[in-house]
Design a protein around this motif. Structure first.
Motif, mmCIF file in Angstrom:
data_model
loop_
_atom_site.group_PDB
_atom_site.id
_atom_site.type_symbol
_atom_site.label_atom_id
_atom_site.label_comp_id
_atom_site.label_asym_id
_atom_site.label_seq_id
_atom_site.Cartn_x
_atom_site.Cartn_y
_atom_site.Cartn_z
ATOM 1 N N UNK A 237 4.969 17.201 -10.486
ATOM 2 C CA UNK A 237 5.728 16.412 -9.519
ATOM 3 C C UNK A 237 5.197 16.625 -8.103
ATOM 4 N N UNK A 238 4.873 17.874 -7.774
ATOM 5 C CA UNK A 238 4.402 18.197 -6.425
ATOM 6 C C UNK A 238 3.120 17.451 -6.082
ATOM 7 N N UNK A 239 2.295 17.166 -7.068
ATOM 8 C CA UNK A 239 1.051 16.439 -6.832
ATOM 9 C C UNK A 239 1.300 14.968 -6.487
ATOM 10 N N UNK A 240 2.534 14.492 -6.739
ATOM 11 C CA UNK A 240 2.877 13.106 -6.438
ATOM 12 C C UNK A 240 3.552 12.953 -5.076
ATOM 13 N N UNK A 248 9.107 20.449 -0.273
ATOM 14 C CA UNK A 248 10.099 19.941 -1.236
ATOM 15 C C UNK A 248 11.531 20.202 -0.770
ATOM 16 N N UNK A 249 11.726 20.065 0.546
ATOM 17 C CA UNK A 249 13.061 20.247 1.112
ATOM 18 C C UNK A 249 13.633 18.893 1.556
ATOM 19 N N UNK A 250 13.086 18.355 2.649
ATOM 20 C CA UNK A 250 13.639 17.102 3.186
ATOM 21 C C UNK A 250 12.551 16.120 3.626
ATOM 22 N N UNK A 251 11.306 16.372 3.241
ATOM 23 C CA UNK A 251 10.212 15.491 3.653
ATOM 24 C C UNK A 251 10.338 14.123 2.968
ATOM 25 N N UNK A 252 9.969 13.070 3.663
ATOM 26 C CA UNK A 252 9.975 11.743 3.033
ATOM 27 C C UNK A 252 8.887 11.662 1.961
ATOM 28 N N UNK A 253 9.180 10.938 0.908
ATOM 29 C CA UNK A 253 8.201 10.764 -0.164
ATOM 30 C C UNK A 253 8.023 11.993 -1.030
ATOM 31 N N UNK A 254 9.046 12.863 -1.070
ATOM 32 C CA UNK A 254 8.965 14.087 -1.890
ATOM 33 C C UNK A 254 9.341 13.739 -3.330
#
Length: 315
Positions: A237-240, A248-254
């Motif tokens: 998921x992190x690679x996407x 993986x907190x509040x960034x857009x497009x996470x």
């Protein structure tokens, strides 16, 4: 090496079983190691290991502790009582995957649990390809599936907390009471150490079984790949994510947060991943710092000795 005690080790050679005491500065070995000794029974070196289990030494000691070497399958033992804990199982899975050893989860005391299938399914969701067995260690028929891992030429190791039933499993597989057992407290299911040393045992099935003392503390170090492999769906998921350094907190497009919101990722699972990554990173940094200090101290001592020899030669 077939046994490891606090004061000595036991090795098996062509001459039979030998009890040896290694000097403090000797190369570190552990149960399962193949090693070379000279004619005076002094350790020369261990042979290349196919696998190695290690952890940060318990307590505040800044060191790694070797647990077992050359294991084919590791049985992660967890009881189906108050001790049942998915996050603890994930710790052991990270250890197994770092060592590149096949993990098998053994859920004990199935006869005392009313929701065996539900808990087994929870464990299976950690890894759909992992073998998970729920057993009653006092029932020979219940142990047949586990016996299949113990065939000739294979070495299996049991890892787990105190009181989860490892010694009872050992006795069931051995066919006699090879290990002492003790009851657990009924109020919190906490157990006591009944295995106090690491030892290899020959199984009737032909394989070798490595029993280890229960671990009240399992801290990870130098285990980043093992943690990533254990939580591979989070890594995928992190690679996407839109940003490569996404926290993986509040960034857009996470993509990780999106999976949480959609119910595709469990919050407990993400918290467990973050905790293990922080822990192994901190412990690894602490150990690296100690190694650097030890190396610097060694160079200083060597320099002093060289200067001292030169001074004596001049005089």
């Amino acid at each position: 090496m077939v046994e490891q005690h606090r004061s000595h080790i036991v090795v098996l050679s062509e001459a039979g079983s030998l009890q040896l005491t290694l000097p403090p500065q000797s190369e570190r070995v552990c149960v399962g190691d193949w090693a070379l000794f000279d004619d005076s029974n002094r350790l020369v070196r261990h042979l290349e290991r196919q696998s190695l289990f290690q952890r940060k030494a318990p307590g505040s000691k800044v060191a790694t502790q070797l647990i077992a070497a050359n294991v084919d399958s590791v049985m992660i033992v967890c009881s189906l009582n108050h001790d049942f804990n998915l996050s603890r199982i994930e710790r052991y899975l990270a250890l197994a995957k770092e060592a590149k050893v096949e993990p098998v989860v053994i859920l004990t005391k199935s006869d005392l649990c009313n929701d065996v299938d539900e808990k087994r399914q929870q464990v299976q969701q950690l890894d759909p390809f992992m073998m998970v067995h729920a057993v009653n260690a006092l029932d020979d028929e219940s142990l047949q599936d586990i016996s299949a891992y113990c065939q000739t030429g294979k070495t299996v190791a049991f890892l787990g907390s105190s009181g989860v039933g490892k010694s009872t499993l050992v006795n069931g597989l051995m066919g006699f009471d090879a290990q002492l057992t003790s009851d657990v407290r009924e109020d919190d299911s906490k157990g006591r150490h009944t295995t106090t040393s690491r030892a290899l045992k020959w199984l009737p099935q032909g394989g070798l079984l490595m029993d280890t003392p229960g671990m009240r503390e399992l801290q990870l170090s130098d285990c980043e790949q093992g943690v990533n492999d254990t939580f591979s769906e989070i890594i995928d998921l992190a690679q996407q994510c839109r940003f490569g350094d996404c926290s993986h907190e509040s960034e857009p497009g996470c993509a990780v947060q999106a999976a949480l919101n959609d119910g595709l990722l469990d919050k407990r699972r993400l918290n467990s991943y973050r905790k293990l990554m922080r822990e192994q990173a901190l412990n690894s940094a602490t150990l690296a710092e100690k190694r650097a200090k030890d190396k610097a101290l060694g160079k200083m001592i060597q320099g002093v000795q060289t200067a001292s020899r030169k001074l004596k030669k001049d005089y």
